[in-house]
Motif scaffolding. Structure first.
Motif, PDB file in Angstrom:
ATOM      1  N   SER A 165      -9.359 -12.083 -16.982  1.00 22.79           N
ATOM      2  CA  SER A 165      -8.329 -11.535 -17.873  1.00 22.79           C
ATOM      3  C   SER A 165      -7.025 -11.294 -17.107  1.00 22.79           C
ATOM      4  O   SER A 165      -5.979 -11.091 -17.721  1.00 22.79           O
ATOM      5  N   THR A 166      -7.084 -11.312 -15.776  1.00 23.66           N
ATOM      6  CA  THR A 166      -5.872 -11.155 -14.964  1.00 23.66           C
ATOM      7  C   THR A 166      -5.438 -12.516 -14.434  1.00 23.66           C
ATOM      8  O   THR A 166      -6.243 -13.439 -14.334  1.00 23.66           O
ATOM      9  N   ARG A 189       1.093 -14.890  -5.683  1.00 26.87           N
ATOM     10  CA  ARG A 189       1.844 -14.212  -6.748  1.00 26.87           C
ATOM     11  C   ARG A 189       3.352 -14.317  -6.559  1.00 26.87           C
ATOM     12  O   ARG A 189       4.111 -14.038  -7.472  1.00 26.87           O
TER      13      ARG A 189
END
Length: 184
Positions: free
Chosen positions: A63-64, A149
């Motif tokens: 979900s991330t 990221r």
């Protein structure tokens, strides 16, 4: 009291030293040539069972964004048996999902075609379409599949860290590395 590997290492060092002395004309012959090295059996690599792989994969929270990326990484390592360097240098332009293979540059700078499984394709597509497409990608990393990221390509160390953390979270007691998936 030393193990066979330790003995073999010492014998190798002694032989190497005498080889150097012969080259430097410090001695006329090598007494080390009479020393026999102990026989060392080949050690089988560590592998993960199907259940352990499932346990690891099921423990990833997709979900991330990072979870989705990590699931795609593990699926790719397991499905394709890639080396870490092949994974971090995997390019979008080298993916061929229609034919179910990808092209990687391996050892000796040789290109090879590697089959890829449907689960790996599914999770790479999810990562590319839902996570990576919304990232600010830095110059030079546009064609790389897996990014950190900050939008740069992943390093080998980052892959090792990801695998170690996922194994710990999944409760696996084995000491595993990215190469363990290649053997599995």
């Amino acid at each position: 009291g030393l193990g066979a590997r330790s003995q073999a290492r010492l014998v190798s060092a002694i032989k190497g030293f005498y080889k150097f002395l012969l080259l430097e004309n410090e001695v006329n012959d090598s007494p080390a040539s009479a020393i026999e090295s102990p026989r060392i059996g080949r050690k089988l690599p560590d592998t993960l069972s199907y259940n352990e792989i499932s346990q690891l994969l099921d423990g990833i929270d997709i979900s991330t964004g990072l979870g989705a990326r990590n699931k795609a990484i593990i699926e790719t390592l397991y499905s394709c048996g890639l080396r870490v360097s092949e994974l971090v240098n995997l390019k979008i332009s080298k993916l061929n999902f229609d034919e179910e293979y990808l092209s990687v540059i391996g050892k000796g700078n040789k290109e090879r075609l590697v089959p890829i499984g449907p689960d790996a394709i599914k999770f790479i597509k999810i990562y590319l379409e839902e996570i990576r497409s919304h990232m600010d990608i830095k110059k030079g990393s546009e064609d790389m599949v897996f990014l950190n990221r900050r939008g740069r390509h992943l390093t080998r160390v980052m892959i090792f860290t990801i695998v170690k953390n996922l194994a710990k979270e999944a409760g696996l007691k084995k000491s595993i590395s990215p190469h363990t998936f290649r053997h599995s």
